[in-house]
Scaffold this motif. Structure first.
Motif, PDB file in Angstrom:
ATOM      1  N   ARG A 184       0.826  -1.200   0.000  1.00 49.65           N
ATOM      2  CA  ARG A 184       0.000   0.000   0.000  1.00 49.65           C
ATOM      3  C   ARG A 184       0.865   1.256   0.000  1.00 49.65           C
ATOM      4  NH1 ARG A 184      -4.097   2.510  -1.952  1.00 49.65           N
ATOM      5  NH2 ARG A 184      -5.002   4.074  -0.569  1.00 49.65           N
ATOM      6  N   LEU A 185       1.966   1.219   0.733  1.00 50.51           N
ATOM      7  CA  LEU A 185       2.884   2.344   0.787  1.00 50.51           C
ATOM      8  C   LEU A 185       3.466   2.614  -0.594  1.00 50.51           C
ATOM      9  CD1 LEU A 185       4.254   4.339   2.734  1.00 50.51           C
ATOM     10  CD2 LEU A 185       6.018   2.626   3.112  1.00 50.51           C
ATOM     11  N   LEU A 186       3.850   1.560  -1.295  1.00 50.23           N
ATOM     12  CA  LEU A 186       4.395   1.697  -2.640  1.00 50.23           C
ATOM     13  C   LEU A 186       3.368   2.323  -3.575  1.00 50.23           C
ATOM     14  CD1 LEU A 186       6.681   1.157  -4.632  1.00 50.23           C
ATOM     15  CD2 LEU A 186       5.766  -1.137  -4.955  1.00 50.23           C
ATOM     16  N   GLU A 187       2.124   1.891  -3.470  1.00 55.49           N
ATOM     17  CA  GLU A 187       1.064   2.442  -4.317  1.00 55.49           C
ATOM     18  C   GLU A 187       0.895   3.933  -4.071  1.00 55.49           C
ATOM     19  OE1 GLU A 187      -2.485   0.269  -3.695  1.00 55.49           O
ATOM     20  OE2 GLU A 187      -1.628  -1.652  -4.326  1.00 55.49           O
ATOM     21  N   GLU A 188       0.964   4.333  -2.804  1.00 54.40           N
ATOM     22  CA  GLU A 188       0.799   5.740  -2.457  1.00 54.40           C
ATOM     23  C   GLU A 188       1.921   6.595  -3.037  1.00 54.40           C
ATOM     24  OE1 GLU A 188      -1.783   5.890   1.664  1.00 54.40           O
ATOM     25  OE2 GLU A 188       0.182   6.806   1.541  1.00 54.40           O
ATOM     26  N   ILE A 189       3.139   6.106  -2.920  1.00 51.38           N
ATOM     27  CA  ILE A 189       4.271   6.857  -3.452  1.00 51.38           C
ATOM     28  C   ILE A 189       4.150   6.993  -4.962  1.00 51.38           C
ATOM     29  CG2 ILE A 189       6.751   6.780  -3.873  1.00 51.38           C
ATOM     30  CD1 ILE A 189       6.145   7.664  -1.120  1.00 51.38           C
ATOM     31  N   MET A 190       3.817   5.905  -5.648  1.00 50.03           N
ATOM     32  CA  MET A 190       3.715   5.942  -7.103  1.00 50.03           C
ATOM     33  C   MET A 190       2.596   6.877  -7.543  1.00 50.03           C
ATOM     34  SD  MET A 190       4.461   1.973  -8.132  1.00 50.03           S
ATOM     35  CE  MET A 190       4.533   2.336  -9.884  1.00 50.03           C
ATOM     36  N   THR A 191       1.482   6.863  -6.810  1.00 54.58           N
ATOM     37  CA  THR A 191       0.379   7.769  -7.128  1.00 54.58           C
ATOM     38  C   THR A 191       0.812   9.213  -6.945  1.00 54.58           C
ATOM     39  OG1 THR A 191      -1.260   6.128  -6.435  1.00 54.58           O
ATOM     40  CG2 THR A 191      -1.974   8.439  -6.537  1.00 54.58           C
TER      41      THR A 191
ATOM     42  N   ILE B 270      12.696   7.843  -3.163  1.00 57.18           N
ATOM     43  CA  ILE B 270      13.980   7.820  -3.863  1.00 57.18           C
ATOM     44  C   ILE B 270      14.066   6.597  -4.771  1.00 57.18           C
ATOM     45  CG2 ILE B 270      16.475   7.606  -3.558  1.00 57.18           C
ATOM     46  CD1 ILE B 270      16.092   8.978  -0.805  1.00 57.18           C
ATOM     47  N   ILE B 271      13.655   5.461  -4.249  1.00 53.58           N
ATOM     48  CA  ILE B 271      13.874   4.194  -4.938  1.00 53.58           C
ATOM     49  C   ILE B 271      12.933   3.965  -6.117  1.00 53.58           C
ATOM     50  CG2 ILE B 271      13.682   1.689  -4.641  1.00 53.58           C
ATOM     51  CD1 ILE B 271      14.740   2.182  -1.788  1.00 53.58           C
ATOM     52  N   VAL B 272      11.652   4.256  -5.937  1.00 55.35           N
ATOM     53  CA  VAL B 272      10.674   3.939  -6.982  1.00 55.35           C
ATOM     54  C   VAL B 272      10.997   4.615  -8.313  1.00 55.35           C
ATOM     55  CG1 VAL B 272       8.267   4.151  -7.679  1.00 55.35           C
ATOM     56  CG2 VAL B 272       8.828   3.329  -5.395  1.00 55.35           C
TER      57      VAL B 272
ATOM     58  N   GLN C 196      23.555   2.192  -4.638  1.00 55.33           N
ATOM     59  CA  GLN C 196      24.071   1.567  -3.420  1.00 55.33           C
ATOM     60  C   GLN C 196      22.995   1.475  -2.345  1.00 55.33           C
ATOM     61  OE1 GLN C 196      27.475   4.079  -2.642  1.00 55.33           O
ATOM     62  NE2 GLN C 196      28.887   2.650  -3.602  1.00 55.33           N
ATOM     63  N   VAL C 197      22.176   2.516  -2.241  1.00 57.23           N
ATOM     64  CA  VAL C 197      21.078   2.479  -1.265  1.00 57.23           C
ATOM     65  C   VAL C 197      20.154   1.309  -1.572  1.00 57.23           C
ATOM     66  CG1 VAL C 197      18.985   3.664  -0.496  1.00 57.23           C
ATOM     67  CG2 VAL C 197      21.122   4.934  -0.709  1.00 57.23           C
ATOM     68  N   ILE C 198      19.783   1.164  -2.829  1.00 55.69           N
ATOM     69  CA  ILE C 198      18.858   0.093  -3.222  1.00 55.69           C
ATOM     70  C   ILE C 198      19.430  -1.275  -2.869  1.00 55.69           C
ATOM     71  CG2 ILE C 198      17.788  -1.064  -5.192  1.00 55.69           C
ATOM     72  CD1 ILE C 198      17.557   1.679  -6.505  1.00 55.69           C
TER      73      ILE C 198
END
Length: 216
Positions: free
Chosen positions: A5-12, A72-74, A123-125
């Motif tokens: 759900r967190l990933l969906e929110e960031i992408m939105t 940052i990652i997405v 590197q973070v990823i």
């Protein structure tokens, strides 16, 4: 809240809003400290200090450190292969004279240049996300979906030309992805190199070509 759900929110959020100047300052500071100290060893207070903002500003714009990390990652993962995949693979499909070796060279050179410019994020990823099972389940499919269909088309094209050995395209794809992953992680993370030399790229091409191409 689940990681999915967190990933969906960031992408939105990425598709509907632009970053403010303060958000950019926070993200830049987070990348620098995450790469230097690691995600787990970094506090929001340290990020705020480097960014020149109040710690509450981070919570106001991002909510949590997890959400900041994903912001940052997405976009990085979304950009990691699609652009070059369309450009390089499109050229391969149109140019019947291009060899598999030339395709590999163009792909590796482009990705080395891209990771060199974005080494801290890479590197973070690798250091903090790939080894976290929950985030791995969310982010690796995103990466795989971006590149698998394009690479499969290219593999099929070279198989039709008779350049590749007679293995299922999916097996060749998995071999390539495994090699690419090990190649980039070993150089940029384990050995902490600033970039990769042309000689190393040529050695990698030689190794791949001799494994999955037909002898001439």
């Amino acid at each position: 809240m689940s990681k999915g759900r967190l990933l969906e929110e960031i992408m939105t959020q990425m598709h509907t809003t632009k970053q403010t100047e303060k958000q950019k300052q926070i993200v830049d500071a987070a990348i620098q400290i995450f790469a230097e100290k690691g995600y787990s060893n970094t506090s929001t207070a340290e990020i705020a200090k480097l960014a020149g903002v109040a710690e509450g500003t981070i919570f106001k714009h991002f909510g949590t450190k997890d959400k900041l990390l994903l912001s940052i990652i997405v976009p990085y993962i979304k950009e990691f292969f699609p652009v070059i995949a369309e450009e390089v693979m499109g050229q391969v499909m149109k140019n019947q004279l291009t060899t598999f070796e030339e395709f590999l060279r163009g792909l590796l050179q482009n990705r080395v240049a891209f990771i060199t410019e974005n080494r801290e994020i890479f590197q973070v990823i690798i250091k903090e996300v790939i080894y976290k099972e929950e985030m791995k389940q969310e982010l690796l499919p995103l990466l795989y979906e971006n590149i698998s269909s394009r690479l499969l088309r290219v593999i099929d094209a070279f198989k039709e030309r008779g350049e590749l050995i007679n293995l299922p395209s999916e097996k060749i794809l998995n071999m390539l992805l495994t090699f690419f992953g090990g190649f980039f992680v070993s150089r940029f993370v384990l050995l902490n190199k600033q970039t990769v030399s042309d000689e190393e790229i040529e050695d990698a091409i030689y190794f791949i070509v001799n494994d999955i191409t037909k002898p001439k």
